[in-house]
Design an enzyme around this catalytic site. Structure first.
Site, PDB file in Angstrom:
ATOM      1  N   GLY A 222      -0.550   7.775  13.278  1.00 53.35           N
ATOM      2  CA  GLY A 222      -1.640   7.134  12.533  1.00 53.35           C
ATOM      3  C   GLY A 222      -2.519   6.329  13.462  1.00 53.35           C
ATOM      4  O   GLY A 222      -2.067   5.897  14.519  1.00 53.35           O
TER       5      GLY A 222
ATOM      6  N   GLY B 260       3.305   5.857  18.367  1.00 48.29           N
ATOM      7  CA  GLY B 260       4.453   5.109  17.870  1.00 48.29           C
ATOM      8  C   GLY B 260       5.742   5.895  18.037  1.00 48.29           C
ATOM      9  O   GLY B 260       5.824   6.786  18.907  1.00 48.29           O
ATOM     10  N   ASP B 261       6.734   5.635  17.192  1.00 44.56           N
ATOM     11  CA  ASP B 261       8.061   6.235  17.413  1.00 44.56           C
ATOM     12  C   ASP B 261       8.058   7.761  17.277  1.00 44.56           C
ATOM     13  O   ASP B 261       8.731   8.449  18.050  1.00 44.56           O
ATOM     14  CB  ASP B 261       9.119   5.583  16.512  1.00 44.56           C
ATOM     15  CG  ASP B 261       8.876   5.840  15.039  1.00 44.56           C
ATOM     16  OD1 ASP B 261       7.698   5.922  14.639  1.00 44.56           O
ATOM     17  OD2 ASP B 261       9.852   5.964  14.284  1.00 44.56           O
TER      18      ASP B 261
ATOM     19  N   ASP C 188       2.714  -1.538  12.933  1.00 38.33           N
ATOM     20  CA  ASP C 188       4.014  -1.942  12.383  1.00 38.33           C
ATOM     21  C   ASP C 188       4.851  -2.778  13.363  1.00 38.33           C
ATOM     22  O   ASP C 188       5.811  -3.427  12.950  1.00 38.33           O
ATOM     23  CB  ASP C 188       4.842  -0.701  11.996  1.00 38.33           C
ATOM     24  CG  ASP C 188       4.109   0.214  11.032  1.00 38.33           C
ATOM     25  OD1 ASP C 188       3.229  -0.269  10.305  1.00 38.33           O
ATOM     26  OD2 ASP C 188       4.405   1.433  11.026  1.00 38.33           O
TER      27      ASP C 188
ATOM     28  N   ARG D 147      -1.823 -18.048 -11.252  1.00 39.32           N
ATOM     29  CA  ARG D 147      -1.134 -16.754 -11.293  1.00 39.32           C
ATOM     30  C   ARG D 147      -0.089 -16.608 -10.185  1.00 39.32           C
ATOM     31  O   ARG D 147      -0.134 -17.320  -9.185  1.00 39.32           O
ATOM     32  CB  ARG D 147      -2.155 -15.631 -11.077  1.00 39.32           C
ATOM     33  CG  ARG D 147      -2.933 -15.335 -12.318  1.00 39.32           C
ATOM     34  CD  ARG D 147      -4.009 -14.299 -12.041  1.00 39.32           C
ATOM     35  NE  ARG D 147      -4.630 -13.882 -13.289  1.00 39.32           N
ATOM     36  CZ  ARG D 147      -5.847 -13.364 -13.385  1.00 39.32           C
ATOM     37  NH1 ARG D 147      -6.583 -13.195 -12.316  1.00 39.32           N
ATOM     38  NH2 ARG D 147      -6.326 -13.012 -14.546  1.00 39.32           N
TER      39      ARG D 147
ATOM     40  N   ARG E  57       6.116   0.033   7.201  1.00 39.79           N
ATOM     41  CA  ARG E  57       7.188   1.025   7.061  1.00 39.79           C
ATOM     42  C   ARG E  57       8.554   0.344   6.892  1.00 39.79           C
ATOM     43  O   ARG E  57       8.720  -0.458   6.026  1.00 39.79           O
ATOM     44  CB  ARG E  57       7.176   1.971   8.272  1.00 39.79           C
ATOM     45  CG  ARG E  57       6.481   3.268   7.962  1.00 39.79           C
ATOM     46  CD  ARG E  57       6.602   4.263   9.060  1.00 39.79           C
ATOM     47  NE  ARG E  57       7.136   3.753  10.285  1.00 39.79           N
ATOM     48  CZ  ARG E  57       7.704   4.510  11.198  1.00 39.79           C
ATOM     49  NH1 ARG E  57       7.792   5.808  11.022  1.00 39.79           N
ATOM     50  NH2 ARG E  57       8.171   4.005  12.308  1.00 39.79           N
TER      51      ARG E  57
ATOM     52  N   HIS F  32      -4.643   0.757   3.925  1.00 35.16           N
ATOM     53  CA  HIS F  32      -5.171   1.149   5.232  1.00 35.16           C
ATOM     54  C   HIS F  32      -6.214   0.201   5.799  1.00 35.16           C
ATOM     55  O   HIS F  32      -6.607   0.358   6.962  1.00 35.16           O
ATOM     56  CB  HIS F  32      -5.716   2.578   5.156  1.00 35.16           C
ATOM     57  CG  HIS F  32      -4.633   3.586   4.954  1.00 35.16           C
ATOM     58  ND1 HIS F  32      -4.073   3.827   3.726  1.00 35.16           N
ATOM     59  CD2 HIS F  32      -3.970   4.376   5.840  1.00 35.16           C
ATOM     60  CE1 HIS F  32      -3.120   4.737   3.840  1.00 35.16           C
ATOM     61  NE2 HIS F  32      -3.030   5.086   5.111  1.00 35.16           N
TER      62      HIS F  32
HETATM   63  O1  F6P Z   1       2.764   3.484  10.843  1.00 33.78           O
HETATM   64  C1  F6P Z   1       1.547   2.983  10.420  1.00 33.78           C
HETATM   65  C2  F6P Z   1       1.401   3.082   8.917  1.00 33.78           C
HETATM   66  O2  F6P Z   1       0.171   2.513   8.525  1.00 33.78           O
HETATM   67  C3  F6P Z   1       2.550   2.460   8.121  1.00 33.78           C
HETATM   68  O3  F6P Z   1       2.486   1.061   8.065  1.00 33.78           O
HETATM   69  C4  F6P Z   1       2.414   3.163   6.798  1.00 33.78           C
HETATM   70  O4  F6P Z   1       3.643   3.194   6.135  1.00 33.78           O
HETATM   71  C5  F6P Z   1       1.973   4.557   7.206  1.00 33.78           C
HETATM   72  O5  F6P Z   1       1.414   4.454   8.509  1.00 33.78           O
HETATM   73  C6  F6P Z   1       0.951   5.179   6.287  1.00 33.78           C
HETATM   74  O6  F6P Z   1       0.722   6.479   6.676  1.00 33.78           O
HETATM   75  P1  F6P Z   1      -0.505   7.370   6.183  1.00 33.78           P
HETATM   76  O7  F6P Z   1      -1.704   6.992   7.013  1.00 33.78           O
HETATM   77  O8  F6P Z   1      -0.069   8.769   6.431  1.00 33.78           O
HETATM   78  O9  F6P Z   1      -0.737   7.057   4.742  1.00 33.78           O
END
Ligand code: F6P
Length: 365
Positions: free
Chosen positions: A16, A119-120, A144, A179, A188, A289
């Site tokens: 991502g 990333g990983d 993350d 509220r 994640r 996002h």
């Molecule tokens: O790893 C980055 C991240 O934004 C996470 O925090 C999230 O769970 C995931 O990617 C969302 O992925 P996508 O862009 O495929 O919706």
């Protein structure tokens, strides 16, 4: 045997996107051109560009004026896995290992090394490419902050800043309407974004995957605040947080992705639970996002530049198959094989958890 001299490198942004990717591309390309007169190729759309043989030679102009720009000029893909490639229109379960084609594509262009920014998931593939004989260097990216082996990844600081600013705004409206506002952040399976943005925004409750919560404890806590005259509460919840004995909330499954699970929806679940049990007016906000977009923070621009520069320097020194890392404030590197398949979660005894608890923050336990 001495490592083969490097004359041409390729750079790609896997997984991502995240603020600071362009800053790394710029640092890699400018260092390679200015200091070593190398040819630099930009691979388009992460591993998909290797699979589909889409890449081009980067010009100096192309990487100028991109330091502050979010996203990636090369494009990204977080579904293409060269070791289990599932074509978009292909039948589910027909994934193929086409990594040898990717190696061939680079060889045909006389590209001596590949810098994988990711990333990983990206580092797992990068480590597997090392076994296929490719010269690889990894650069740690992700909002993350969950990449094993490094204290910090670029993109995290920007995401925390974005989340904190959003929670600050939620604070004022929560206070006006008395509220309970539940803000869901990304991350994640790790609670780094929730922990840092929760502490930075002075949130009342922070829920992270590493500490499964008890709904009744959260309700007791927010009702206790009401009794003390605090007529609103802010809860920051990581998308991967779960109830004690329960499961994470999955938004969807993408079968074509190396990690098919997409988390999301816990804020709505909690809003309903808390409203039912307490009668308080609750609202759920999912930041999504937004946390990955926008211009990188000054911290991330500097970190990304440092990491990109170091990646080229290490390659030129003959280091192969490593990930550049920041450890105890110093840049160094570790082998990709040590990183592959692991993630870095928040330790339960982390100092920031202790600090948050000391100032009265609840973790729902
Ligand atoms: O790893 C980055 C991240 O934004 C996470 O925090 C999230 O769970 C995931 O990617 C969302 O992925 P996508 O862009 O495929 O919706």
């Amino acid at each position: 045997m001495a490592a083969k001299a490097i004359k041409s490198i390729a750079v790609m942004t896997g997984g991502g996107d995240c603020p600071g990717l362009n800053a790394v591309i710029r640092a890699v390309t400018k260092t390679a051109m200015n200091k070593y007169d190398l040819e630099v190729w930009g691979v388009e759309d992460g591993f998909l560009g290797l699979i589909e043989d889409r890449m081009h030679i980067l010009s100096y102009g192309e990487v100028s004026n991109i330091l502050t720009v979010g996203g990636t000029i090369l494009g990204a893909s977080n579904t293409a896995n060269p070791f289990a490639y599932q074509a978009k229109n292909g039948k589910a379960g027909q994934a193929k290992d086409i990594s040898n084609n990717c190696v061939k594509v680079l060889k045909e262009r006389n590209i001596d090394a590949l810098i994988c920014i990711g990333g990983d998931g990206t580092m797992k593939s990068a480590a597997a490419f090392v076994k296929r004989g490719l010269t690889v260097m990894g650069v740690p990216k992700t909002i993350d902050n969950d990449l094993y082996g490094t204290d910090i990844t670029f993109g995290f600081n920007t995401a925390v800043t974005t989340a904190t600013e959003a929670i600050d705004k939620v604070h004022t409206t929560a206070s006006s309407h008395h509220r309970v506002m539940i803000v869901e952040v990304m991350g994640r399976y790790a609670g780094w974004i929730a922990l840092h943005s929760g502490v930075a925004s002075g949130s009342d409750v922070i829920l992270i995957p590493e500490i499964p919560y008890q709904p009744e404890k959260i309700c007791e806590f927010v009702l206790g605040r009401s009794k003390k005259g605090k007529r609103f509460s802010i809860i920051v919840v990581a998308e991967g947080a779960k109830q004690k004995g329960g499961k994470m909330v999955v938004a969807k499954k993408l079968t074509c992705s190396p990690d098919p699970i997409r988390l999301g929806g816990i804020a709505n679940v909690l809003a309903e639970q808390i409203c039912k049990r307490t009668g308080l007016d609750c609202r759920a906000i999912v930041l999504g996002h937004i946390q990955r977009g926008g211009t990188p923070s000054p911290f991330d621009r500097a970190l990304a530049t440092d990491l990109g520069h170091k990646a080229v320097e290490l390659l030129m020194l003959g280091v192969r198959g490593h990930l550049v890392v920041m450890k105890d404030g110093k840049l160094s590197s570790i082998t990709l094989s040590r990183v592959a398949g692991k993630i870095k979660t928040v330790p339960k005894n982390h100092h920031l958890i202790k600090a948050a608890q000391a100032v009265g923050t609840s973790f729902g336990i």
